[in-house]
Enzyme design. Structure first.
Site, PDB file in Angstrom:
ATOM      1  N   LYS A   1      32.435  41.671  54.704  1.00  0.00           N
ATOM      2  CA  LYS A   1      33.798  41.157  54.614  1.00  0.00           C
ATOM      3  C   LYS A   1      34.239  40.549  55.943  1.00  0.00           C
ATOM      4  O   LYS A   1      33.850  41.029  57.012  1.00  0.00           O
ATOM      5  CB  LYS A   1      34.713  42.315  54.214  1.00  0.00           C
ATOM      6  CG  LYS A   1      36.148  41.976  53.879  1.00  0.00           C
ATOM      7  CD  LYS A   1      36.846  43.259  53.454  1.00  0.00           C
ATOM      8  CE  LYS A   1      38.314  43.072  53.169  1.00  0.00           C
ATOM      9  NZ  LYS A   1      38.946  44.363  52.775  1.00  0.00           N
TER      10      LYS A   1
ATOM     11  N   SER B   1      41.463  44.125  48.717  1.00  0.00           N
ATOM     12  CA  SER B   1      41.159  42.968  49.544  1.00  0.00           C
ATOM     13  C   SER B   1      39.660  42.706  49.720  1.00  0.00           C
ATOM     14  O   SER B   1      39.278  41.676  50.269  1.00  0.00           O
ATOM     15  CB  SER B   1      41.797  43.156  50.921  1.00  0.00           C
ATOM     16  OG  SER B   1      41.278  44.286  51.585  1.00  0.00           O
TER      17      SER B   1
ATOM     18  N   SER C   1      41.338  49.041  48.581  1.00  0.00           N
ATOM     19  CA  SER C   1      40.734  47.718  48.751  1.00  0.00           C
ATOM     20  C   SER C   1      39.240  47.657  48.486  1.00  0.00           C
ATOM     21  O   SER C   1      38.690  46.559  48.397  1.00  0.00           O
ATOM     22  CB  SER C   1      41.020  47.187  50.166  1.00  0.00           C
ATOM     23  OG  SER C   1      42.366  46.833  50.283  1.00  0.00           O
TER      24      SER C   1
END
Length: 467
Positions: free
Chosen positions: A80, A155, A179
């Site tokens: 990420k 996220s 997330s």
């Protein structure tokens, strides 16, 4: 023969160790998969083609010399864009950070790389990780491979999509309010939210301080298609403290519990309506555990609404590095500003009655949960009480109004620093469904054991070709 990109991390490492495939063959297969799939889903923001092939060739040369293969040798992983990878930008989805190249790996990336895993790409996320849908002005929106009309979650949505579609065998993201677990529910993959202090968040050469709320509530963890791949990654991402003062070198496996292990099923998250599809997934997971010998009981979680309120107060009060830090919306895209304008009044209301000291009240709730879980150590619960939402819904204040209530059982895990595994439990109406298994702090092993039982009964849902 199954395509290499369709295999999990465990299987790929076994093939490499056995000399049946080379690391280059594994990486090339995944690079081809990225070329064929990512234009349709926009999950991988940067492909580390040259770097990953060079790492694969170096690993193959080492194996040819007779050197031992690492436990993750040749396994491709995506990371990420708010986790440092040396030589790559840590953008957090913000155009202003497009060139914010990291000098060193984050501790968990360094650990996985030392075990043989190879970073193959960076993945998309909402700006600053502060939205439950993956979209930003720098990279654009990520598409759910099950249904382009529905969110892939956030996220860590980019990693969830990359793993779900076979572009990566392993994704590394983080979880400060669900997330990791929420994108896993939306995309039909598994994820491990680790205990507070288990995986170091920052390296010794961190660029600056992390806001206290994110130190306390957020953790790094893996996404994979199989529970055993989560365990494999987890076993090899915890050993480096970096510069994280919360890091705790606790054994990965705790003492065995007397049989039968009790599991509490939370079907009533303090009155938040549970969608029938989510309730059905919860029932199937509960039955799988009961059939395997777990003692499954229904019950309510203590102080759940207040825990959600205290979570909100801590995030609001301690979410900045200093008072003078400009509001996030001043550097974010118009799309994020629209989201925050819709959500800010709901967020303020979700804080409830202001605590004299939110951290003191957090400790009180932690003691309640500790006593509650001392008899029943595992909790089976929804991640969110509803499935993936249609894209754009989170820009509507009327739709957003009950979001905090639907996510209570996700954020309580963050508030208390507990581990939880998200595991899929079959699709319904064309969308994947999932549950989470929550355990006592530092007992990821218990959560993973139970998740493996559920997976063995319900099967895996991915990899999937985008629809």
């Amino acid at each position: 023969m199954t395509e290499l990109w369709a295999l999990g991390a465990w299987d790929l490492a076994e093939l490499v160790r056995g000399g049946q495939v080379s690391c280059r063959e594994v990486i090339e297969a995944h690079l081809r998969r990225i070329d064929g799939v990512d234009p349709r889903v926009n999950a991988i923001t940067v492909t580390l083609e040259q770097e990953s092939l060079a790492a694969a060739d170096a690993a193959d040369r080492a194996l040819a010399r007779g050197e031992a293969a690492g436990p993750l040798c040749g396994v491709p992983m995506t990371v990420k864009e708010n986790i440092d990878v040396a030589g790559s930008a840590t953008t957090m989805g913000i155009p202003a950070l497009r060139e914010a190249t990291a000098d060193t790996d984050a501790p968990c990336v360094a650990e996985l790389r030392a075990a043989g895993a190879i970073p193959i790409g960076r993945t998309n996320m909402p700006e600053f990780g502060m939205r439950w849908h993956t979209d930003n002005a720098l990279r654009g929106a990520t598409v759910n491979p099950w249904s382009p009309q529905h969110t892939p979650g956030g996220s860590s949505g980019g990693d969830a999509v990359a793993v779900a579609t076979g572009m990566s065998a392993l994704g590394i993201g983080n979880d400060g309010a669900g997330s990791l677990r929420w994108p896993a529910q939306c995309c039909g993959v598994s994820a491990l939210k680790t205990s507070l202090g288990r995986v170091a968040q920052t390296g010794e050469r961190a660029a600056g301080p992390t806001p206290f709320a994110f130190q306390l509530l957020g953790v790094q963890g893996p996404i994979a298609r199989h529970v055993r791949d989560l365990r494999l990654a987890f076993d090899h991402m915890c050993g480096r403290p970096g510069g994280d003062p919360w890091y705790a070198p606790v054994p990965l496996h705790g003492p065995p519990l007397p049989a039968p292990v009790r599991v509490r099923v939370v079907t009533d998250p303090d009155g938040a309506p549970t969608d029938p599809r989510v309730a059905d997934a919860l029932g199937r997971a509960a039955q799988a555990l009961a059939d395997a010998g777990y003692l499954v009981e229904e019950g309510r979680a203590p102080a759940l609404t207040r825990a959600s309120e205290i979570y909100t107060q801590i995030m609001s009060g301690y979410g900045r590095v200093h008072r003078e830090q400009p509001p996030v919306e001043t550097v974010a895209s118009p799309g994020f500003v629209r989201f925050w304008q819709a959500y800010e009044p709901i967020w303020a209301q979700a804080a409830g009655e202001q605590a004299f000291d939110p951290l003191m009240e957090r400790a009180t709730i932690a003691r309640l949960w500790s006593a509650w879980m001392s008899r029943t150590p595992l909790v089976l619960a929804p991640i969110r009480t509803r499935p993936a939402f249609p894209v754009g819904s989170d820009l509507d204040p009327r739709w957003l109004a009950d979001w905090p209530a639907t996510m209570r059982l996700a954020v309580v895990v963050n508030l208390l620093g507990l581990p939880a595994v998200a595991v899929p439990v079959g699709p319904a109406d064309g969308l994947p469904q999932a549950v989470q298994i929550i355990g006592p702090r530092f007992r990821e092993d218990l959560c993973l054991d139970a998740a493996a039982v559920v997976e063995a009964t319900t099967g895996t849902l991915t990899p999937i070709d985008p629809r």
